[in-house]
Design a protein around this motif. Structure first.
Motif, PDB file in Angstrom:
ATOM      1  N   HIS B 212     -10.607  -2.271 -11.612  1.00  0.00           N
ATOM      2  CA  HIS B 212     -10.460  -2.576 -10.953  1.00  0.00           C
ATOM      3  C   HIS B 212     -11.263  -3.859 -10.485  1.00  0.00           C
ATOM      4  O   HIS B 212     -10.907  -4.674  -9.961  1.00  0.00           O
ATOM      5  N   ASP B 213     -12.588  -3.699 -11.531  1.00  0.00           N
ATOM      6  CA  ASP B 213     -13.399  -4.585 -10.875  1.00  0.00           C
ATOM      7  C   ASP B 213     -14.250  -5.961 -11.420  1.00  0.00           C
ATOM      8  O   ASP B 213     -14.257  -5.603 -12.648  1.00  0.00           O
TER       9      ASP B 213
ATOM     10  N   GLN D 145       4.900   6.671   5.046  1.00  0.00           N
ATOM     11  CA  GLN D 145       5.666   5.651   4.958  1.00  0.00           C
ATOM     12  C   GLN D 145       4.758   4.469   4.641  1.00  0.00           C
ATOM     13  O   GLN D 145       5.443   3.420   4.810  1.00  0.00           O
ATOM     14  N   LEU D 146       3.400   4.446   4.777  1.00  0.00           N
ATOM     15  CA  LEU D 146       2.296   3.237   4.990  1.00  0.00           C
ATOM     16  C   LEU D 146       1.664   3.071   3.877  1.00  0.00           C
ATOM     17  O   LEU D 146       1.128   4.025   2.897  1.00  0.00           O
ATOM     18  N   SER D 147       1.405   1.731   3.611  1.00  0.00           N
ATOM     19  CA  SER D 147       0.416   1.920   1.771  1.00  0.00           C
ATOM     20  C   SER D 147      -0.812   1.714   2.675  1.00  0.00           C
ATOM     21  O   SER D 147      -1.295   2.276   4.110  1.00  0.00           O
ATOM     22  N   GLY D 148      -1.553   1.752   1.704  1.00  0.00           N
ATOM     23  CA  GLY D 148      -3.469   2.387   1.885  1.00  0.00           C
ATOM     24  C   GLY D 148      -3.634   0.935   2.910  1.00  0.00           C
ATOM     25  O   GLY D 148      -4.496   1.024   4.101  1.00  0.00           O
ATOM     26  N   GLY D 149      -3.853  -0.535   2.961  1.00  0.00           N
ATOM     27  CA  GLY D 149      -3.959  -1.282   3.827  1.00  0.00           C
ATOM     28  C   GLY D 149      -3.500  -0.902   5.385  1.00  0.00           C
ATOM     29  O   GLY D 149      -3.483  -1.163   6.075  1.00  0.00           O
ATOM     30  N   SER D 174     -13.874   0.600   1.448  1.00  0.00           N
ATOM     31  CA  SER D 174     -14.049   1.277   0.134  1.00  0.00           C
ATOM     32  C   SER D 174     -12.933   1.627  -0.666  1.00  0.00           C
ATOM     33  O   SER D 174     -13.175   1.553  -1.899  1.00  0.00           O
ATOM     34  N   ALA D 175     -11.439   2.589  -0.016  1.00  0.00           N
ATOM     35  CA  ALA D 175     -10.727   3.198  -0.405  1.00  0.00           C
ATOM     36  C   ALA D 175      -9.839   1.889  -0.957  1.00  0.00           C
ATOM     37  O   ALA D 175      -8.865   2.215  -1.314  1.00  0.00           O
ATOM     38  N   LEU D 176     -10.065   1.099  -0.400  1.00  0.00           N
ATOM     39  CA  LEU D 176      -9.025  -0.230  -0.880  1.00  0.00           C
ATOM     40  C   LEU D 176      -9.322  -1.175  -2.542  1.00  0.00           C
ATOM     41  O   LEU D 176     -10.853  -1.444  -2.380  1.00  0.00           O
ATOM     42  N   ASP D 177      -7.434  -1.596  -2.515  1.00  0.00           N
ATOM     43  CA  ASP D 177      -8.292  -2.450  -3.503  1.00  0.00           C
ATOM     44  C   ASP D 177      -8.652  -4.105  -3.114  1.00  0.00           C
ATOM     45  O   ASP D 177      -9.090  -4.218  -1.864  1.00  0.00           O
ATOM     46  N   VAL D 178      -9.613  -4.562  -4.270  1.00  0.00           N
ATOM     47  CA  VAL D 178     -10.104  -6.205  -3.230  1.00  0.00           C
ATOM     48  C   VAL D 178      -9.311  -7.078  -2.383  1.00  0.00           C
ATOM     49  O   VAL D 178      -9.649  -7.302  -1.029  1.00  0.00           O
TER      50      VAL D 178
END
Lengths: 311, 292, 352, 256
Positions: B212-213, D145-149, D174-178
């Motif tokens: 992903h990086d 029902q929610l996304s990580g963000g 740190s657990a989320l996509d960039v």
């Protein structure tokens, strides 16, 4: 992601209202979770079958006087040990000429009585002990778990036997004996569950909001323990029925002439070779009810406890 | 440059309550003796792509493709038994976290030599020697001790070196590395990547590097496929990643905070639903052709 | 990387080696559990409505005889001293005398226990041999017909009252078909014809080289042991299945497949290798369950084991015998627990 | 106000350990730093360096520590009082683990308000949802029902709804996509300036920390080996070998 907040209520069916992803009130949020669980549960045929049997059992117990064709205690020595169908006894009659069907119907009340008493006491005790031990830790944990281990080390039936023999035979004592041996596993489960939850960030978060210990345990930990306990209790009810019937069979549970199913088997034991039905009918009744609890528990596990649904 | 692997129209689907969910949608790409990066966010289908090549999609997932060709054989048409010869022997895979990807109750030496004994039909003694050699190649100082150890006694970095040793010991042609360093600390990441890189180059293997990086991939690969919602939205040379054209790739690159280039506000990726409808870009490079 | 608690600097003042600590911990735990168990038993004995003095001296004894017996039994001493005397006696294997057999309860227990052990052991062996593979296959072929069959088999096992199905079994296989020996461990004319070495007839008859008796013993044990085996199989197969499913979901299974290992190796070596760790506990529990289940089974099959001993004693208010039996079964439970803990540590490298 | 609030958070000679006697493991050794009110301080280090443990000690989640920790000029003792929790809140690393699975967003936020005796819950909840960029329709949703963000936004809302002045951030992205990380970091930056919050942030990612914080402490094996301001960090002017190694690893992976 447009939200149909403004939609007029009547255009949406109940089903849609219940299955929405965007609940608009606390009540709707809660109901929709229940509804989703119900949908999942409903698709499990075996569990539905179990639930149906148990509902039927409750109804039979409630309406026993109406349903039973005869007085369960009325003896007719002339028609003793009638085969099923003979003399108008659908399931036959026992050694005193009592109608087995009527006795089975009334016996369901005893079974329900035992089951509900145990189900009310043992898991609650286990939940208290287990969550307290798991959450508080330290010496509280050590002491409570040592006690739990001691009771766990007792063979359930043997302790129940010793207990009943000390206090005297009878349903209440049998129930007490069962509860005394049934709570430790619940305490273990609740503790194990608590230990995994205790260090979860959402518990840390609520502690950081300033919630006290009691609040954390009752509002945040209990709701998570309860579903796995419910599953376990349902599955255990089958075993409880068997133990209670076993005590009855040994003459230590319900006393004659009470139509307790285990005692009825014991009664029919003497005639097993020639009059098979006397022992077989109550045995089948125990088997069916106990199977129903197992099926229901299995289904509930799939719904409430998806992680462990594999067991 | 000859292609080791060609994938044509690969899809991975999962039946759900609301119909079929397509996690990977008709992607095509090829792999030569190169380091191919597959980049995407979580849920983009990058890991499934890696597993699909090895036919390791778990039920009820469905794997479909025109063909997945390895050295002229279509992997979709061979028997399960033949596929097992391919796994490990021709294509290997390293997964994210050695804590979970090593068997906790088996000694490390046994786990590594197991694959070698199977594929090379070697004796126990030979396998042991080869295993110790391999442990040395991944720069483990005390191979004898590690050979006898259990996985829980190893740190993350060591665990990942052990995975590399285990996967390279049967001398495969292709290595799929699925987020091999995202569970590791930054300082250890570099070591592990370098060890892997050296071994892959030395053996002339093809590498599929899933991550992903974007930074790691651009530094470490020759060519990159960018996945979005199960499709390839763009493919480019890794060192030209900053010249990427697709708004998704650009948005992704710009949303990363950079040490040397401070900004007051990070750019936020604006997702366009039209991206979901675009056809997948081909990642195939024809034999003999150099990637543009 | 979930938390930062990975501990890096270990400052250890080593006083005792770890394993010494481990063992002394175990011993301490066991001792506490035992004392607690005995205490509960003791209390049960104390709250009995039966007057132990009367049952010794008889209804018509004089006041003086009664008092003498009262003191002899130590009933005039404080409760907690009585408990220590009780502990002291049990530590010396003295459970008092049985009213029913007029022999020391300890001797009775030594005589009856092997019969129970034999039954439960045969049951467990069959249960494990069939239950583990059934559970493994059900997990591997999840959702297939064999999984459903295994599920139904287990559910029936969980739901069947053993005393009832035992009766029905006797009715059909002994009463109607005559395929098996009836109640008891042997036909009546074989009883006490071979020397008792282990107390387990299957072994004793082989030691004595008497195949005839061995066969007869088999024909008697097959139904009760088969029933117990069925219960054990139900439990073990379900648990095995659940553990297997959990393991088959793990990443290391994918690793094993990536290596190109045959499915059989993946399942029986890698997955089952991890399953055997928790399975040890399950098997020990199941074994303990069978020992306990013997109370009802033995009653049905007139099996002269500890279960029949306790129930008979119970019905004739023979308290020493009941308490002695309870203590012994409790002891066996505790021992099984320790044994399974030790095995657990042996099988799981992480537990060392 | 008075001198009392000159500091936001101050740590002096703080040691934190787990277990006692033979089992004792020192997680943090002699840590000290100060964050001014409205400032932002970052702790950077790898797993096991003790950086999260410091946050846990401040909040009272790590029980055994010695030294001085003071928050808003008050020295902390063994127990934390309600006032402390009013002032200091925390956002955790994994938004999938930090929301109770059986509680709706509404429940989470109302309980926080209830615990601190706030009035007007409906209005406040509506406001905070707005502030963290969640639509009002999210109010009665369940975490699944929610996304990580979105979950992380709820966690931030939960922390901020009781209007604390200090926010502890434990690897909040740190657990989320960039791409989601960028949204959350922007949100945190905006909220800091809007509400004049003091941030203490922990991360393994140098770039993230330097984006968020003006002062940075580098931790290794339980010790803060170097403190430097963000300009020095960006200029790669580290003196401690470990910091250099860390910088090297962070920068080099995108160069080659």
């Amino acid at each position: 992601m447009s939200i149909p907040d403004a939609c007029p209520q009547k255009q949406i069916t109940w089903r849609e209202w219940l299955t929405t992803d965007t609940p608009a009130s606390r009540r709707q949020a809660r109901l929709s979770v229940w509804y989703h669980s119900w949908l999942a549960f409903r698709s499990n045929l075996m569990a539905m079958f179990g639930l149906t049997i148990l509902l039927a059992l409750v109804l039979i117990g409630l309406f026993a006087p109406i349903l039973a064709p005869q007085d369960p205690f009325a003896q007719d020595l002339a028609a003793r040990l009638s085969a099923p169908g003979v003399n108008g006894y659908m399931f036959g009659s026992d050694s005193l000429g009592r109608d087995i069907l009527s006795r089975l119907i009334y016996g369901s009340r005893i079974t329900l009585y035992i089951v509900s008493l145990v189900a009310l006491m043992a898991p609650v005790a286990g939940l208290f002990v287990g969550t307290a031990a798991g959450y508080l830790g330290g010496w509280v944990d050590v002491v409570l778990m040592r006690i739990t281990d001691i009771f766990l080390a007792f063979p359930r039936l043997v302790l129940a036997l010793a207990f009943v023999s000390a206090l005297g035979a009878g349903i209440e004592n049998a129930v007490l004996a069962i509860v005394l041996t049934a709570w430790p596993p619940y305490a273990r489960i609740a503790r194990a569950e608590t230990l995994t939850i205790r260090n979860a960030d959402f518990i840390h978060a609520i502690k950081l909001q300033g919630a006290g210990t009691l609040r954390v345990i009752t509002r945040h930990i209990w709701p998570l323990c309860i579903s796995s306990l419910v599953v376990r209790v349902t599955l255990d009810m089958a075993g409880i029925i068997l133990v209670a019937a076993g005590l009855g069979f040994l003459g230590l549970g319900a006393q004659p002439p009470s139509p307790e199913w285990g005692a009825m088997i014991s009664d029919g034991r003497r005639f097993i070779l020639d009059h098979w039905w006397v022992a077989t009918m109550p045995g089948l009744a125990i088997f069916i009810v106990s199977l129903a609890f197992n099926l229901l528990g299995d289904g509930l596990r799939d719904v409430l406890d998806p992680k462990k649904s594999s067991q | 440059m000859s292609n080791l692997l060609e994938v044509q129209n690969l899809s991975v689907k999962f039946p759900t309550r609301n119909g079929i969910f397509e996690a990977v949608r008709n992607i095509s790409f090829s792999l030569g003796r190169e380091r191919l990066g597959i980049v995407g966010e979580s849920g983009s289908g990058k890991s499934l792509t890696g597993r699909a090549i090895l036919r390791l999609i778990k039920k009820p997932g469905i794997l479909e493709a025109d063909h997945i060709t390895l050295e002229g054989t279509n992997l979709l048409q061979i028997s399960k038994k033949a596929m097992r010869r391919v796994r490990g022997h021709k294509i290997s895979m390293i997964m994210q976290d050695p804590k979970f990807s090593l068997n906790p109750v088996m000694r490390i030496g046994d786990q590594i030599s197991e694959a070698y004994r199977l594929h090379a039909r070697a004796s126990k003694k030979d396998a042991r020697k080869k295993t110790l050699d391999m442990l040395e190649k991944v720069l483990i100082r005390d191979p004898e001790r590690v050979f006898r150890s259990y996985p829980h006694e190893m740190s993350g970095g060591m665990g990942q070196r052990i995975m590399i040793a285990m996967m390279l010991i049967p001398d495969p042609k292709i290595l799929i590395a699925d987020e091999p360093t995202s569970a590791l600390d930054v300082t250890v990441q570099k070591e592990v990547l370098e060890i892997m890189d050296d071994l892959v180059r030395e053996r002339g293997m093809g590498l599929i590097f899933i991550s992903h990086d974007l930074n790691v991939v651009s530094a470490f690969c020759d060519r990159v496929l960018i996945l979005y919602a199960g499709r390839i939205v763009e493919t480019c040379r890794a060192d030209r990643l900053h010249e990427a054209k697709h708004p998704y790739t650009i948005g992704l690159l710009n949303s990363i905070p950079r040490l040397e280039q401070p900004v007051e506000h990070l750019q936020v990726l604006q997702r366009d639903t039209a991206w979901n409808l675009e056809p997948s870009v081909s990642g195939v490079v024809a034999d003999g052709e150099t990637p543009s | 990387m979930a938390t930062d608690n990975t501990l890096h600097k270990k400052r250890r003042k080593r006083s005792l080696p770890l394993w010494v600590k481990g063992i002394s911990n175990t011993v301490f735990t066991v001792a506490i559990t035992m004392v607690g168990l005995l205490f509960v038993t003791f209390i049960i004995g104390r709250v009995m409505p039966i007057d132990p003095v009367l049952s010794i001296v008889g209804e018509s004894a004089s006041r003086a005889t009664y008092d003498a017996a009262y003191q002899e039994l130590g009933l005039d001493k404080p409760l907690f001293l009585q408990f220590f005397l009780f502990l002291w006696d049990i530590a010396h294997g003295d459970f008092g005398e049985s009213l029913l057999t007029a022999r020391p309860v300890g001797q009775d227990l030594i005589r009856v226990f092997p019969a129970t052990l034999e039954l439960a052991t045969v049951g467990t062996i069959i249960g494990v041999l069939l239950g583990v593979p059934l559970g493994v296959i059900a997990a591997v072929k999840r959702g297939s017909w064999i999984d459903h069959v295994a599920r139904v088999v287990a559910l029936i096992g969980y739901s069947m009252p053993v005393f009832w199905i035992g009766l029905i079994g006797l009715l059909i296989f002994y009463g109607i078909l005559g395929w098996i020996g009836g109640p008891g461990r042997l036909d009546i004319f074989y009883v006490d014809t071979i020397p008792s070495v282990t107390g387990m007839i299957l072994i004793d008859s082989l030691l004595a080289g008497d195949i005839e008796i061995f066969k007869n013993a088999i024909s008697h044990i097959v139904l009760p042991a088969g029933l117990l085996a069925y219960y054990s199989l139900a439990y073990i197969s379900r648990m095995t299945r659940s553990f297997m499913l959990e393991q088959l979901d793990q990443e290391y299974i994918i690793t094993a497949r990536v290596k190109g290992l045959p499915e059989s190796t993946v399942i029986w070596r890698h997955a089952l290798g991890n399953v055997k760790v928790p399975l040890v506990t399950v098997i020990a529990l199941s074994y303990a369950g069978l020992l306990e289940g013997s109370v009802l089974t033995e009653t049905i099959f007139a099996w002269p084991g500890i279960g029949s001993y306790i129930t008979t004693a119970l019905l004739s208010a023979d308290m020493n015998a009941v308490l002695g039996g309870t203590v012994v079964v409790g002891l066996v439970f505790v021992c099984l627990n320790i044994f399974s803990d030790l095995l657990y540590k042996y099988f799981d490298p992480r537990a060392k | 106000m008075t001198e009392k609030t000159e500091t936001g958070i101050e740590l002096d000679q703080v040691n934190i350990w787990f277990g006692e006697d033979e089992q004792r493991v020192d997680a943090v050794i002699n840590a000290g730093f100060a964050v001014p009110p409205g400032g932002s301080f970052g702790l950077v280090g790898e797993s096991g360096s003790g950086k999260s443990t410091i946050l846990r000690a401040i909040t009272g989640l790590a029980p055994t520590w010695s030294g001085n920790i003071s928050v808003l000029g008050n020295r902390l003792g063994e127990k934390r009082d309600k006032e402390f929790y009013r002032a200091v809140q925390m956002v955790f690393q994994d938004p999938y683990a930090s929301l109770h699975p059986r509680q709706t967003v509404d429940h989470v936020l109302s309980e926080a308000l209830h615990l601190h005796g706030f009035d007007n819950p409906d209005k406040r909840i509506a406001q905070i949802l707005d502030d963290v960029g969640l639509k009002q329709s999210f109010r009665f949703r369940w975490p699944h029902q929610l996304s990580g963000g979105q979950r992380q936004r709820v966690a931030i809302a939960r922390a901020l709804i009781i209007e604390p002045s200090i926010l502890l951030l434990d690897e909040p992205t740190s657990a989320l996509d960039v791409s989601v990380q960028a949204e959350i970091l922007n949100l945190l930056k905006r909220l800091q300036s809007e509400r004049d919050l003091t941030y203490l942030m922990v991360s393994h990612d140098l770039a993230v920390v330097s984006h968020m914080c003006s002062e940075i402490g580098v931790m290794n094996q339980g010790e803060i080996v170097e403190m430097l301001d963000v300009a020095a960090l960006r200029a790669l002017e580290a003196s401690h070998p470990y910091t250099k190694q860390l910088l090297d690893a962070s920068v080099q992976k995108r160069r080659e």
